[in-house]
Design an enzyme around this catalytic site. Structure first.
Site, mmCIF file in Angstrom:
data_model
loop_
_atom_site.group_PDB
_atom_site.id
_atom_site.type_symbol
_atom_site.label_atom_id
_atom_site.label_comp_id
_atom_site.label_asym_id
_atom_site.label_seq_id
_atom_site.Cartn_x
_atom_site.Cartn_y
_atom_site.Cartn_z
ATOM 1 N N LYS A 8 -2.784 -14.465 -50.194
ATOM 2 C CA LYS A 8 -3.110 -14.524 -48.763
ATOM 3 C C LYS A 8 -4.237 -15.518 -48.563
ATOM 4 O O LYS A 8 -5.012 -15.824 -49.479
ATOM 5 C CB LYS A 8 -3.511 -13.155 -48.209
ATOM 6 C CG LYS A 8 -4.781 -12.538 -48.832
ATOM 7 C CD LYS A 8 -6.093 -13.029 -48.228
ATOM 8 C CE LYS A 8 -7.305 -12.409 -48.919
ATOM 9 N NZ LYS A 8 -8.577 -13.087 -48.567
ATOM 10 N N ASP A 133 -7.948 -5.290 -49.268
ATOM 11 C CA ASP A 133 -6.864 -6.236 -49.000
ATOM 12 C C ASP A 133 -5.483 -5.674 -49.308
ATOM 13 O O ASP A 133 -4.472 -6.270 -48.921
ATOM 14 C CB ASP A 133 -7.052 -7.519 -49.823
ATOM 15 C CG ASP A 133 -8.155 -8.414 -49.297
ATOM 16 O OD1 ASP A 133 -8.423 -8.376 -48.076
ATOM 17 O OD2 ASP A 133 -8.762 -9.149 -50.100
#
Length: 282
Positions: A8, A133
């Site tokens: 990401k 995350d």
């Protein structure tokens, strides 16, 4: 079962404050990108076995992929085992969530392999116990991420964006970055998440570039000029915008297309340990 576990990047990242329990409230626009680790899951009788290439440097009980398997088994009462084979490409401790995406891949993959039947929401509730995350990767699509990472709101996007992601050779501790941020007397420019979300919805790469913002740059760039030089080089070489991802040290530069990404990559390669041309996933 084979799974691609994608990295990401944070297009915006704001830290809103520190909670009494020590965790920080954040607001971030995050997107998955094509850079990925490869995960292979195979059934086993009882034992959980992790094989990683290159070899994992942490102890087995501390490895996020192993912990994800153990947590799913504990939460569901499943007694089955698995062989987890992990081919790493995403650099560790780089602001790209390489460990978190592997953990989410193990959760979602073993949920199917073992037939434990948890919903995505239930998997996300487990994921936040592994790291801030990890819930994002249960869905692995563009999203606004809030709270301590547990609130994930999918965002509409018009299409993929191209960018260059580069990681300089800079050591980093995420906990230390947060401590430095807590010591700031005055926080400078903060992200406009609304502007970023609107730019993504229009598919406007130039507007995405203008809206890039990460408050952690205020503590990382002065201490690590290598990151600042990499960001400046991307902008000088024609990136539509550049920003550090997460707590760093990786930097992303938005480009109009794949060809522009290739040209930018060659310009900044001497300033980075690893670098890739990637596209966002929608």
């Amino acid at each position: 079962m084979e799974i691609e576990c994608h990295a990401k990047v944070n297009l915006t990242l704001d830290v809103l404050g520190r909670r009494p329990d020590g965790y920080h409230e954040i607001r971030s626009v995050m997107v998955p990108v094509s850079l990925h680790d490869r995960l292979v899951l195979e059934p086993a009788e009882e034992e959980i076995v992790l094989e990683s290439r290159p070899p994992a440097t942490d102890r087995l009980e501390e490895n996020l992929a192993y912990r994800a398997a153990a947590l799913l088994r504990e939460a569901t009462g499943c007694s089955r085992g698995a062989v987890i084979r992990l081919q790493k490409t995403i650099p560790v401790a780089a602001g790209l969530a390489g460990g978190s995406t592997d953990a989410a891949g193990v959760l979602t993959g073993l949920n199917r392999l073992w037939g434990t039947g948890l919903s995505d929401g239930e998997l996300a509730d487990l994921a936040i116990r592994l790291g801030s995350d990890v819930p994002f990767f249960i869905w692995s699509r563009p999203a606004r991420v809030e709270g301590i990472g547990e609130r994930v709101t999918p965002l509409p996007v018009a299409g993929p964006l191209w960018m260059v992601v580069a990681t300089p050779d800079v050591p980093k501790s995420t906990g230390q970055v947060y401590r430095w941020f807590d010591e700031l007397a005055d926080v400078g420019p903060r992200p406009d998440a609304g502007a970023m979300e609107a730019a993504l919805a229009r598919g406007d790469a130039a507007a995405v570039g203008r809206a890039l913002c990460n408050v952690f740059e205020q503590v990382m760039l002065p201490r690590h000029p290598e990151i600042a030089r990499l960001k400046e080089a991307m902008l000088a070489a024609g990136a539509l915008g550049a920003v550090m991802s997460g707590a760093g040290p990786s930097v992303l530069g938005v480009v109009p297309d794949r060809e522009a990404g290739g040209r930018l990559l060659e310009r900044i390669r001497p300033l980075s340990r690893d670098a890739w041309v990637v596209r966002t996933l929608v």
